[in-house]
Enzyme design. Sequence first.
Site, PDB file in Angstrom:
ATOM      1  N   HIS A  62       0.822  -1.209   0.000  1.00 29.49           N
ATOM      2  CA  HIS A  62       0.000   0.000   0.000  1.00 29.49           C
ATOM      3  C   HIS A  62       0.857   1.260   0.000  1.00 29.49           C
ATOM      4  O   HIS A  62       0.434   2.295  -0.524  1.00 29.49           O
ATOM      5  CB  HIS A  62      -0.926  -0.004   1.211  1.00 29.49           C
ATOM      6  N   VAL A  66       1.437   4.023  -3.867  1.00 31.62           N
ATOM      7  CA  VAL A  66       0.986   5.417  -3.809  1.00 31.62           C
ATOM      8  C   VAL A  66       2.216   6.295  -3.587  1.00 31.62           C
ATOM      9  O   VAL A  66       2.865   6.219  -2.549  1.00 31.62           O
ATOM     10  CB  VAL A  66      -0.020   5.632  -2.662  1.00 31.62           C
ATOM     11  N   GLY A  68       5.079   5.885  -4.578  1.00 39.22           N
ATOM     12  CA  GLY A  68       6.293   5.103  -4.487  1.00 39.22           C
ATOM     13  C   GLY A  68       6.612   4.705  -3.057  1.00 39.22           C
ATOM     14  O   GLY A  68       5.905   5.062  -2.113  1.00 39.22           O
ATOM     15  N   ASP A  70       7.989   5.442  -0.150  1.00 40.55           N
ATOM     16  CA  ASP A  70       8.546   6.617   0.524  1.00 40.55           C
ATOM     17  C   ASP A  70       8.051   6.774   1.954  1.00 40.55           C
ATOM     18  O   ASP A  70       8.261   7.823   2.576  1.00 40.55           O
ATOM     19  CB  ASP A  70       8.221   7.890  -0.271  1.00 40.55           C
ATOM     20  N   SER A  72       5.142   7.266   2.998  1.00 32.27           N
ATOM     21  CA  SER A  72       4.041   8.233   3.144  1.00 32.27           C
ATOM     22  C   SER A  72       2.832   7.620   3.843  1.00 32.27           C
ATOM     23  O   SER A  72       2.049   8.325   4.479  1.00 32.27           O
ATOM     24  CB  SER A  72       3.638   8.791   1.770  1.00 32.27           C
ATOM     25  N   PRO A 156      -5.740  -1.236  -6.488  1.00 31.10           N
ATOM     26  CA  PRO A 156      -6.614  -2.229  -7.123  1.00 31.10           C
ATOM     27  C   PRO A 156      -7.411  -2.994  -6.074  1.00 31.10           C
ATOM     28  O   PRO A 156      -6.857  -3.486  -5.096  1.00 31.10           O
ATOM     29  CB  PRO A 156      -5.633  -3.147  -7.869  1.00 31.10           C
ATOM     30  N   ASP A 238      -5.668 -18.071   2.761  1.00 32.01           N
ATOM     31  CA  ASP A 238      -5.201 -19.441   2.524  1.00 32.01           C
ATOM     32  C   ASP A 238      -5.806 -20.303   3.624  1.00 32.01           C
ATOM     33  O   ASP A 238      -5.401 -20.230   4.775  1.00 32.01           O
ATOM     34  CB  ASP A 238      -3.673 -19.481   2.581  1.00 32.01           C
ATOM     35  N   THR A 241      -2.640 -23.577   4.968  1.00 31.11           N
ATOM     36  CA  THR A 241      -1.445 -23.192   5.733  1.00 31.11           C
ATOM     37  C   THR A 241      -1.427 -21.669   5.878  1.00 31.11           C
ATOM     38  O   THR A 241      -0.634 -20.979   5.245  1.00 31.11           O
ATOM     39  CB  THR A 241      -0.167 -23.691   5.032  1.00 31.11           C
ATOM     40  N   ASP A 246       4.084 -20.213   1.487  1.00 29.54           N
ATOM     41  CA  ASP A 246       4.331 -21.318   0.562  1.00 29.54           C
ATOM     42  C   ASP A 246       3.461 -21.120  -0.681  1.00 29.54           C
ATOM     43  O   ASP A 246       2.890 -20.047  -0.877  1.00 29.54           O
ATOM     44  CB  ASP A 246       4.034 -22.664   1.243  1.00 29.54           C
TER      45      ASP A 246
END
Length: 320
Positions: A62, A66, A68, A70, A72, A156, A238, A241, A246
Amino acid sequence: MKISDIILIFFFVLLPYAFADLKVGFYGRSCPSAETIVRRAVQRRFKRDRAITADLLQMHFHDCFVRGCDGSLLIDPSRGRGSEKQAGPNVNLDGFDLIDEIKSVLEKACPSTVSCADIVTLATRDAVALAGGPRYNVPTGRRDGLVSNPNEVNLPGPSLSVTHAFQSFREKGFLLQEMVTLLGAHTVGFTHCSLVQSRLSSFGNRDPTMDLALDAKLGRICGSTRRPARNDPQIVLDQNTSFVFDNEYYRQIGNKRGVLHIDQQLALDASTRRTVAGFAANGESFKRSFASAMIKMGSLDVLVGNAGEIRKNCRVFNNH
C-alpha cells in the site's frame, strides 16, 4: 540449467544498473547494525504474532503503490492535514507500532540515518523469510516522502477482474506474471467478511466459482443477510497453511477455494491460469519469482540522494 534460473540470474546481473540509486548494504558505514536491528525486532514480534508477515506485506504494497516506496503511508493525520492512513483501503492496516519500535532503536543507534521507507522494506523482507518464504537481499537508500494525501490512494480492489487489476500493475511497470506472483502474498494474507459477502450464498449471492464447502464455511463465519456477523470478522485467504509462506495459495485457487474474487479469477482467466498452475506445482519457482518481484516493487518511484527527508519519527514529517 532451467529457463527460470537463467531469467533470475539475468535479473540479478542487471540489478545494480536497474536500481543504481539504491544499494545493497547502503548503511554498511553509516549504520552497520541497521539491518540486524530490524531483523531482531521482527523476530521478536513474529514469535508472538505470526500475522505480522501479512501486516507488513500489506503495508509495503500500500505504501509503494501510492507515490512510491517513501513511507508516506506511515504518517498520522493531524488537525487540518489528512494522510493516507485515512483512505478506505488503509483503515484496517496493522503493524505500525512495530515500525515505531524499530525506528526508536535505530534513532538511538544512528540518529537521522535510516529512513522509515527502508525500515518497512527490510522488515517485510525479514517477515517473509521467517514465515518460510524466500530470503533475499534488498537494496536500500530510500528517503522518506514529504506528502501523504488520502485522495491519492487508488489501489486495485479485490472485486476487480484480472484485466482491470492488471491495469493498475501495468501502470507501475509490472508484467502480468509479476502481478500473479505478488498476489501470492495472499498465502499469508487475510480479509474481512465485508469484502466477501458479495460471493456468498448466505447473502443471496451464490458465486458458482466458489467451492461449496468453502461457501458454507464462510457463511458460518460471516453470517447471512438477515443476521450478519458482528464486527466484520477477519478471514484468512489461505484456508490450509494460513501463516506459512508457501505455494498453497495457488493450489487453493486451483480448487475453487479462492476467498477473494480476484484470487479466484487468477486461476480461471486464460491469461493467468497457466502461471497459477505452474506455481501450484513448483513452490520454489514461486519463491524465486516472488523475491524478484518484491525487489522490483521496492524500487517504485523511490526518493534518493537529497530528495525527501530522513524522518526522526515515522508518523510525522520533520517540519510538523
